[in-house]
Design an enzyme around this catalytic site. Sequence first.
Site, PDB file in Angstrom:
ATOM      1  N   CYS A 131       0.834  -1.205   0.000  1.00  0.00           N
ATOM      2  CA  CYS A 131       0.000   0.000   0.000  1.00  0.00           C
ATOM      3  C   CYS A 131       0.868   1.254   0.000  1.00  0.00           C
ATOM      4  O   CYS A 131       1.409   1.639   1.041  1.00  0.00           O
ATOM      5  CB  CYS A 131      -0.911  -0.027   1.223  1.00  0.00           C
ATOM      6  SG  CYS A 131      -1.924   1.456   1.338  1.00  0.00           S
ATOM      7  N   CYS A 134      -0.454   4.075   2.233  1.00  0.00           N
ATOM      8  CA  CYS A 134      -0.257   3.892   3.679  1.00  0.00           C
ATOM      9  C   CYS A 134       1.211   4.113   4.051  1.00  0.00           C
ATOM     10  O   CYS A 134       1.503   4.708   5.074  1.00  0.00           O
ATOM     11  CB  CYS A 134      -0.619   2.471   4.127  1.00  0.00           C
ATOM     12  SG  CYS A 134      -2.054   1.766   3.350  1.00  0.00           S
ATOM     13  N   ASP A 135       2.127   3.609   3.241  1.00  0.00           N
ATOM     14  CA  ASP A 135       3.525   3.512   3.661  1.00  0.00           C
ATOM     15  C   ASP A 135       4.499   4.367   2.848  1.00  0.00           C
ATOM     16  O   ASP A 135       5.665   4.493   3.225  1.00  0.00           O
ATOM     17  CB  ASP A 135       3.998   2.044   3.552  1.00  0.00           C
ATOM     18  CG  ASP A 135       3.077   1.090   4.295  1.00  0.00           C
ATOM     19  OD1 ASP A 135       2.453   1.525   5.275  1.00  0.00           O
ATOM     20  OD2 ASP A 135       2.978  -0.081   3.893  1.00  0.00           O
TER      21      ASP A 135
END
Length: 307
Positions: A131, A134-135
């Site tokens: 992701c 997200c990261d």
Amino acid sequence: MENVVIIGSGCAGWTSALYTARANLAPLLFTGAQPGGLLTTTSIVENYPGFPEGVDGFELMQRMQKQAERFGTKIRYERVTKVDFSSRPFKLWLDDELVETKTVIIAAGASHKHLGLENEHLLEKKGVTYCATCDGAWPMFRNQPLVVVGGGDSACEEATYLTRFGSKVYLVHRRDALRASKIMADRALSNPKIQPVWDSVVEDIFDVKQDKVTGVKLKNLKTGQTSTLDCAGVFVAIGHKPNTDIFEGQIELADDGYIVCQKGTYTSVTGVFGAGDCVDRTYRQAITAAGMGCAAAIDAERYLASL
Ligand code: NAP
């Protein structure tokens, strides 16, 4: 006993909650481990009708939840761990707690597929991720070369997003043409920071000894040649698998795990309905999942009325 239990809190789950709540069925929805589902991990959703400027995926899911709550949906932030659909009422368990219900709408969504490499697993969250939204902003990726694996919309979206952080983004795809929609593919391929690596697969990820990602081993499927590519991150975007493990043996599933529905959203067990990415391997869009959630709610409502 419940009238309707909804399993899952993505577009399909919230839409079926909204419709069954408005039908005065007081649905009970279990969010699963990731409330809001995969869309909460995406960036801007540009193709959900009604949002001409686009809408943040997380915000879209929160709005859907609010709308479902407004009409009386009961929400539990828990995971259903076991089901028994062999007799009525249907039984669901949250570990040891039993819940009984007249109908079930399964909207459990799908999870990211993995490459299946040993080092992929060992380096997860140490440079291997599923992701970008997200990261991607992690310091370890800043101004470093990054690899995205896949050729679909997700891979193109992730690669484009990562150009904000990485020095360069290699888009490694096993063929020489992207599967992504034209607009997403064009956007990725015209970005000067994105370099496609065609006909290639990632065979290994380094370096477990250093406990972080330092590069990948690539294999060109046309020439058979192998090479290494330095990078600080590997973003795997190779599609999804339906979250249907707990329904095995309870309802009919296809060989690849997708729920088999006939007559709209009816599964092989009357009274159990399926909607969204755990059923649909073809369209897999937020709007089609929402549409299926609506259909499942209407099917459940009519089924309950017929009892
Ligand atoms: P996808 O469309 O299934 O694409 C998966 C990609 O990964 C394909 O290019 C596939 O290669 C490749 N792949 C699969 N298994 C692989 C393996 N073991 N090793 C290497 N490569 C592998 O999945 P997705 O991109 O996640 O998209 C899923 C759905 O969500 C689609 O319907 C998409 O339109 C939608 N989506 C939409 C948006 C948007 O509109 N904003 C954003 C993201 C996703 P092949 O091409 O050779 O099969």
